[in-house]
Each structure stands twice: as C-alpha cells, then as structure tokens.
Motif scaffolding. Structure first.
Motif, PDB file in Angstrom:
ATOM      1  N   SER A   1     -42.435  17.004 -24.590  1.00 42.51           N
ATOM      2  CA  SER A   1     -43.788  16.731 -25.080  1.00 42.51           C
ATOM      3  C   SER A   1     -44.885  17.034 -24.074  1.00 42.51           C
ATOM      4  O   SER A   1     -46.045  17.201 -24.439  1.00 42.51           O
ATOM      5  N   ILE A   2     -44.532  17.157 -22.795  1.00 36.57           N
ATOM      6  CA  ILE A   2     -45.545  17.443 -21.781  1.00 36.57           C
ATOM      7  C   ILE A   2     -46.219  18.797 -22.029  1.00 36.57           C
ATOM      8  O   ILE A   2     -47.338  19.037 -21.591  1.00 36.57           O
ATOM      9  N   ARG A   3     -45.546  19.663 -22.776  1.00 38.64           N
ATOM     10  CA  ARG A   3     -46.113  20.996 -23.045  1.00 38.64           C
ATOM     11  C   ARG A   3     -47.460  20.902 -23.757  1.00 38.64           C
ATOM     12  O   ARG A   3     -48.302  21.777 -23.624  1.00 38.64           O
ATOM     13  N   LYS A   4     -47.677  19.818 -24.525  1.00 36.49           N
ATOM     14  CA  LYS A   4     -48.919  19.646 -25.277  1.00 36.49           C
ATOM     15  C   LYS A   4     -50.105  19.349 -24.371  1.00 36.49           C
ATOM     16  O   LYS A   4     -51.249  19.476 -24.791  1.00 36.49           O
ATOM     17  N   THR A   5     -49.821  18.962 -23.132  1.00 34.76           N
ATOM     18  CA  THR A   5     -50.900  18.582 -22.207  1.00 34.76           C
ATOM     19  C   THR A   5     -51.239  19.686 -21.215  1.00 34.76           C
ATOM     20  O   THR A   5     -52.165  19.524 -20.411  1.00 34.76           O
TER      21      THR A   5
END
Length: 199
Positions: A76-80
C-alpha cells in the motif's frame, strides 16, 4: 531474499527459450510450450550457461508481468509515492528480479516435466498446474502458474506457487518487513535492492 531466490531458481527451468517465440494464447498450452522450450534448450550442450542466462532475461521480460508484480510486492505504500520514486523502484525491481533468475540458474536438462491442468478462475486469471517429476536427484516439485489474460492474445505470468509458496506474496512480506523496520522509508528498500543488484 533467500527463499524467493531459491523458488525462482526452480522456475528458471521453464523461463528459458532458444529463440524469440510467440507462444500460444491458451494458458495451458502457453505454459506447456515454455516447458518444451526449456527441455530443448537445457538439453543443448552447445548453448553456454551465459547464453542461457541471457535467454532467461529475454523470456522473463516478454512473458512475466514484471510491472504488476513490482506494484503488488510494494504494498500500500505505493499510493503515497511520487512518480519519480515509483519509476526508480520499478527499474530496480526489474533488475533485481532478472538477477535473481540468472544468478541461481540450475541445469534441469535431465528432468521431466508435465503440465497437468488449467483452472480458469475469472475472465482474466487462469491457474495452470504443472510438476517436475521425481528423479534420483530430486523429489517431485509442484508448480502453479497464475496466468493473466486481460489481453487474450498475450498471456502473462503474474505469480508462481512452488510447493505452495507464492513468490509474489513472499516478496511482498519481505519488502513489508524491510519497510516496517525503517519507519516505511522507501529509501531503505531502494538501498537493499541496489545492494543486491550491484553484488
């Protein structure tokens, strides 16, 4: 990263091709043709290990959905992340994956392979079950291929399960552990990938 690399080493016996070839679009036949190419190439004593390694890279680039796997394993870090950081990660992940494949190449030229069945899970996903038959030097190894067919004319491999171990999920967990240990600092993960690629 050892578990992933060991699993990838088993998968390399399939990801070898003697020439650039357009595989059948049917997922079961697609995998079967990769197996057939592997047997022919691995049995060819006139092909050096270095050349086989180069062919692994070619076949992986053409038939594995590397960008999708890269995004999945990042979590989910890819969204940031901004686009420049994402691009750097994708480039490093591709080099990491290709080096993982080529650095642990093992000669399975005497192995026997069998594609068993195909189970279409959805319009875009088919699971193909195959196995390396037992021999005097190795036990039977079951491999499940997750084949993505959003473009029905060009199937792509999105994951492998080797004896129940998902390569993509294992990598996601390992990357997640690196990030969690470094306050979700993406630079820590990028550094680890850079170190692996350089060594």
């Amino acid at each position: 990263m050892k578990k992933l690399i060991n699993a990838l080493a088993i998968a390399t016996l399939i990801l070898i091709n003697s020439t650039s070839f357009a595989y059948n679009s049917d997922p079961k036949i697609f995998i079967a043709e990769l197996v057939d190419d592997a047997i022919k190439t691995l049995g060819n004593k006139s092909v050096s290990k270095a050349d086989k390694a180069k062919k692994i890279e070619t076949i992986a680039l053409e038939n594995v959905d590397i960008d999708a796997i890269a995004m999945y394993t990042l979590g989910s870090i890819r969204k940031t992340l901004d686009q420049n950081t994402l691009k750097k990660y994708q480039e490093l992940f591709k080099k990491y994956l290709l080096k993982s494949l080529t650095s642990r190449f093992t000669d399975y030229s005497n192995s026997k392979f069998e594609v068993i069945s195909a189970d279409q899970k959805s319009e875009t996903t088919t699971i193909v079950l195959s196995k390396i038959l037992e021999s005097s030097s190795q036990p039977e190894i079951k491999i499940e291929w997750r084949v993505f067919t959003k473009d029905p004319t060009k199937p792509l491999i999105r994951d492998l399960r080797v004896e129940g171990l998902s390569i993509a999920r294992t990598q996601k967990e390992e990357f997640g552990s690196i990030l969690n240990s470094n306050n979700n600092d993406i630079n820590a993960l990028l550094t680890k990938l850079e170190e692996f690629v350089k060594n």
